[in-house]
Design a protein around this motif. Structure first.
Motif, PDB file in Angstrom:
ATOM      1  N   VAL A  51       2.949  43.530 -61.194  1.00 17.02           N
ATOM      2  CA  VAL A  51       4.210  42.949 -60.725  1.00 17.02           C
ATOM      3  C   VAL A  51       3.992  41.519 -60.244  1.00 17.02           C
ATOM      4  N   CYS A  52       5.110  40.748 -60.153  1.00 19.54           N
ATOM      5  CA  CYS A  52       4.957  39.308 -59.882  1.00 19.54           C
ATOM      6  C   CYS A  52       4.719  39.015 -58.404  1.00 19.54           C
ATOM      7  N   GLY A  53       5.274  39.866 -57.521  1.00 16.42           N
ATOM      8  CA  GLY A  53       5.099  39.637 -56.085  1.00 16.42           C
ATOM      9  C   GLY A  53       6.034  38.586 -55.511  1.00 16.42           C
ATOM     10  N   LYS A  54       6.879  37.995 -56.344  1.00 17.49           N
ATOM     11  CA  LYS A  54       7.700  36.873 -55.873  1.00 17.49           C
ATOM     12  C   LYS A  54       9.191  37.073 -56.088  1.00 17.49           C
ATOM     13  N   CYS A  55       9.582  37.966 -56.993  1.00 21.05           N
ATOM     14  CA  CYS A  55      11.008  38.087 -57.316  1.00 21.05           C
ATOM     15  C   CYS A  55      11.724  38.841 -56.193  1.00 21.05           C
ATOM     16  N   ARG A  56      13.028  38.925 -56.310  1.00 25.56           N
ATOM     17  CA  ARG A  56      13.821  39.587 -55.264  1.00 25.56           C
ATOM     18  C   ARG A  56      13.373  41.041 -55.073  1.00 25.56           C
ATOM     19  N   ALA A  57      13.158  41.759 -56.184  1.00 23.61           N
ATOM     20  CA  ALA A  57      12.745  43.163 -56.069  1.00 23.61           C
ATOM     21  C   ALA A  57      11.413  43.272 -55.331  1.00 23.61           C
ATOM     22  N   CYS A  58      10.463  42.433 -55.690  1.00 23.15           N
ATOM     23  CA  CYS A  58       9.141  42.472 -55.045  1.00 23.15           C
ATOM     24  C   CYS A  58       9.259  42.123 -53.567  1.00 23.15           C
ATOM     25  N   LEU A  59      10.020  41.068 -53.257  1.00 13.50           N
ATOM     26  CA  LEU A  59      10.116  40.625 -51.864  1.00 13.50           C
ATOM     27  C   LEU A  59      10.848  41.632 -50.995  1.00 13.50           C
ATOM     28  N   TYR A  96      11.016  47.787 -59.439  1.00 13.77           N
ATOM     29  CA  TYR A  96      12.129  47.192 -60.190  1.00 13.77           C
ATOM     30  C   TYR A  96      11.806  45.754 -60.631  1.00 13.77           C
ATOM     31  N   CYS A  97      10.549  45.328 -60.480  1.00 17.40           N
ATOM     32  CA  CYS A  97      10.159  43.970 -60.893  1.00 17.40           C
ATOM     33  C   CYS A  97      10.140  43.892 -62.421  1.00 17.40           C
ATOM     34  N   PHE A  98      10.862  42.906 -62.948  1.00 16.59           N
ATOM     35  CA  PHE A  98      10.859  42.757 -64.409  1.00 16.59           C
ATOM     36  C   PHE A  98      10.106  41.516 -64.863  1.00 16.59           C
TER      37      PHE A  98
HETATM   38 ZN    ZN Z   1       8.535  40.835 -59.044  1.00 16.88          ZN
END
Ligand code: ZN
Ligand code: APR
Ligand code: ZN
Length: 354
Positions: free
Chosen positions: A85-93, A99-101
């Protein structure tokens, strides 16, 4: 193990695995379970990016890492997960990285010896001696666990346990019903038992599956080919319905059963995967008349770095019988046969051990 084209038999081929680039790792695979999703890839049910490198329920040892990799090192024993996962998108934060895409799976491609690019199943491709993944797809766990058991946590078993514990929030004293007792449903049963559920009601149309479900922690069983499961679950819960009902088949009729078998304030968790043409019709008044929650569970709503080591530890302490999910150890060239056995419901999981 390559799926060369739609519905063609799978076969073993020599592949070229490049050295890991930045934030990537090459993993020497030790075990990889055979999952329905691999069969769906082979049947062209997911996309048509053939040839696929199948296999995605895997554990192994990190062989080499690229630049910038800090969380894992060569020699680490790891379980692979579908998505870095990216760790930065809204879902991650917001703490819901499932739900990280914006996923960061490995960008470099593995190929056949003639240069044909392979599509790794779920970004993993682990029916192979080695595979290239993003370092973020590797989670270090206690190497005392058997690789065959560990690999299963990478997909179906995590989906089931997580559906109960993470999505359903099953806790001590709850009543739980699980509809569909394959690998995913049985894992939901084991997860509910582990979480301290007082009643765990297993529902299936196959008595063999119900017998196995009992060994996973089911306290009651209902054969829904013979008995109305909604009535039976209500009867077993003092007329109320279960606090959490987990649907692990993925069909409208079983979802309806789950909907009506829950307590008025209960939770329904859908972890079975429906097909695109399936539709559900419910009287809106029945939706209005019930509180609680209707949820779906993605990959058991898991956080691999939190859940994989924890479940391995519980298993090693003898509190989670994950070894029961391994029905047989097979060789790489037996995957086609394993698909057949899976189709006939003969096994929970066949695991390729390398
Ligand atoms: Zn993410
Ligand atoms: N009612 C109750 N149980 C049913 C019904 C039904 N109408 N139809 C099938 N089943 C049971 C089968 O007997 C079997 O035990 O559901 C179980 C399905 O198990 P598997 O085929 O082994 O599938 P599993 O790997 O457990 O996955 C279940 O979860 O993640 C998803 O894609 C996966 O949709 C699939 C589901
Ligand atoms: Zn899977």
């Amino acid at each position: 193990m390559i799926a060369p084209g739609k519905n063609e038999p799978v076969r073993v081929e020599t592949i070229v695995v490049p050295d890991p680039g930045p934030h990537e790792a090459v993993v020497r695979v030790q075990a990889c379970g055979v999952c329905h999703t691999d069969l769906h890839y082979k049947q062209g049910g997911i996309n048509d990016e053939f040839p696929f490198l199948l296999g995605h329920e895997a554990a192994g040892v990190v062989e080499s890492v690229g630049d910038g990799v800090t969380d894992v090192a060569p020699g680490d024993f790891v379980i692979l997960n579908w998505r870095a996962v990216c760790g930065k998108c809204r879902a991650c934060l917001r703490g819901r990285p499932w739900y990280c895409f914006d996923t960061h799976n490995a960008r470099q491609r593995m190929t056949l010896t003639d240069g044909t690019e392979l599509s790794p199943a779920l970004g993993i491709g682990a029916f192979a001696e080695k595979t290239l993944v993003a370092a973020g797809q590797c989670t270090k766990v206690d190497p005392a666990v058997s690789p065959a058991v560990a690999g299963l946590l990478g997909c179906g078993v995590m989906a089931g346990i997580g559906a109960a514990i993470n999505t359903g929030g099953v806790g001590r004293g709850d009543s739980v019903a699980v509809i569909g007792c394959g690998g995913v449903g049985d894992a939901a049963i084991a997860g509910s038992y582990l979480a301290g559920a007082a009643k765990v009601i297993a529902v299936d149309i196959d008595d063999r599956k119900l017998a196995t479900a009992r060994t996973m922690g089911a306290t009651h069983t209902v054969n829904s080919a013979e008995t109305d499961p909604v009535e039976a679950i209500r009867e077993l819960t003092g007329g109320f319905g279960a606090d959490v009902v987990i649907e692990a088949v993925g069909r409208p009729e079983t979802y309806k059963q789950a909907f009506y078998a829950r307590d008025l304030a209960g939770t329904v968790v859908l972890v079975g995967v429906p097909t695109p043409e399936m539709k559900l019709e419910l009287p809106l008044l029945d939706v209005f008349g019930r509180g609680g929650a209707l949820k779906s569970s993605w990959y058991g709503d898991c956080l691999p770095s939190r859940d994989f080591p924890m479940l391995v530890d519980l298993h090693l302490q003898g509190r989670l019988p994950l070894e029961k999910f391994v029905s047989e150890a097979i060789q790489l060239d037996e995957v086609e046969k394993a698909f057949e056995r899976m189709h006939h419901g003969d096994v929970l999981r066949s695991v390729v051990v390398l």
